[in-house]
Design an enzyme around this catalytic site. Structure first.
Site, PDB file in Angstrom:
ATOM      1  N   SER A  79       0.958  -1.294   0.069  1.00  0.00           N
ATOM      2  CA  SER A  79      -0.038  -0.193   0.094  1.00  0.00           C
ATOM      3  C   SER A  79       0.918   1.175  -0.012  1.00  0.00           C
ATOM      4  CB  SER A  79      -0.984   0.065   1.186  1.00  0.00           C
ATOM      5  OG  SER A  79      -0.109  -0.149   2.451  1.00  0.00           O
TER       6      SER A  79
ATOM      7  N   TYR B 204      -0.553   1.973  -7.304  1.00  0.00           N
ATOM      8  CA  TYR B 204      -1.273   1.365  -6.190  1.00  0.00           C
ATOM      9  C   TYR B 204      -2.719   1.843  -6.238  1.00  0.00           C
ATOM     10  CZ  TYR B 204      -3.499   1.853  -1.401  1.00  0.00           C
ATOM     11  OH  TYR B 204      -4.388   1.425  -0.359  1.00  0.00           O
TER      12      TYR B 204
END
Ligand code: UDP
Length: 330
Positions: free
Chosen positions: A76, A140
């Site tokens: 992340s 991401y």
């Protein structure tokens, strides 16, 4: 009758497990412990392994009667995702594919998904609502959007219902003081600012002060991790009571600039906190602020810890007591 939490040893996962434990739920945790910490688990039965390992995941589903999944397991970091897109597609997208296949095979048809405001990219409107354009500016966000879309088609084909929760900026720590944020390396603004306050870093680098925002630094919507945790529990309840698939933003609806965050941290910690202006970080949109009306109305979500000063206070309490995170202090 259990809830499987993937990535449960991570920051938001561990706070969600704490909320599930408070309700007395049976919790099964899958985590490969690459980023997560065993010590962050305040309960649940831990299986250490990777979603991409088919035999491993099969065992987990065979040994437990899983009603619903809360899926956090993912990489992340925006910056890292720009440098290593393959890592993000493999772990996030392929990992989710493996999970959905296993859920389908074993008849688990409810999933709450940890999504992100990064799915929007540079917003068309502020505050952002769930009908706004999704055009991620980093890998991401792109992988999280791909995961959301995958879930949509598993609903169409296999009746797997999903609630995707697009969080804005998670921050803060659990009120017990037992769990908090501990990433290696740390890249997030609030923990880094607090590491400067602790004397662990000489200064905070402010990534760009020439954005089109009131003071030139990026504006974000910070939301307490325990409020996010509550939303996951509400989403599981909603799915188990027969709801259709949905997507919800989770934020407080108020934006704070990087400079404002640093100023509030200075007043909370009563430390100087030196800041140095540096170039922009690749992939960062100027402003991300949520409209969470839908989550409030449909999930009944009510973020109770919404003042940024209180969020930073709770984070400071954790960092001051645990300057090395979960690693025991020598
Ligand atoms: N940021 C910064 N210096 C840092 C870390 C972050 O100026 O050392 C900025 C970053 O550019 C962004 C905001 O702080 O505008 C929040 O970043 P963070 O990584 O915490 O969360 P993100 O918004 O990427 O999810």
């Amino acid at each position: 009758m259990a809830i499987l939490v993937t990535g449960g040893a991570g920051y938001i996962g561990s706070h969600t497990i704490a909320a599930l434990q408070e309700r007395g739920e049976e919790v099964i945790v899958v985590d490969n412990l690459q980023q997560g910490h065993k010590e962050a688990l305040l309960g649940g039965k831990l299986y250490v392994g990777d979603l991409r390992d088919e035999d491993f995941l099969d065992e987990v589903f065979k040994e437990n009667d899983i009603d619903a999944v809360i899926h956090f397991a993912a990489n992340s970091l925006v910056g890292e995702s720009m440098k290593s897109p393959g890592k993000y597609y493999h772990n996030n997208v392929y990992g989710t594919l493996c999970l959905l296949e296993k859920m389908n095979e074993h008849g688990t048809r409810k999933i709450v998904f940890s999504s992100t405001a990064a799915t929007y990219g540079e917003p068309e409107n502020v505050p952002i609502d769930e009908y706004d354009r999704t055009l991620p500016t980093n890998t991401y966000g792109e992988t999280k959007l791909a995961m959301e879309k995958m879930m949509k088609w598993y609903d169409t084909a296999h009746n797997i219902k999903s609630i995707s929760l697009r969080y804005f900026n998670a921050a803060g720590a659990h009120e017990s003081g037992q769990i908090g944020e501990d990433h290696h390396p740390e890249t997030h603004l609030i923990p880094i600012v607090l590491e400067v306050a602790l004397g662990k870093r000489p200064h905070i680098s402010v990534f760009g002060d020439d954005y089109k925002t009131p003071d030139g630094t990026c504006v974000r919507d910070y939301v307490h991790v325990s409020d996010l945790a509550d939303a996951h529990v509400l989403a599981v309840d909603k799915l188990l009571s027969g709801a259709e698939s949905a997507i919800y933003n989770l934020g407080n609806g108020t934006g704070f600039s990087v400079k404002e965050v640093i100023d509030i941290a200075r007043s909370v910690t009563v430390k100087e906190i030196k800041a140095v202006i540096e170039p922009r970080r690749e992939g960062d949109p100027a402003t991300l602020v949520a409209s969470s009306e839908r989550a409030r109305n449909e999930l009944g979500w009510n973020p109770r810890r919404s003042r940024l000063e209180d969020i930073i206070k709770s984070a400071w309490r954790w960092h001051e007591a645990n300057p090395n995170g979960y690693k025991k202090n020598d």
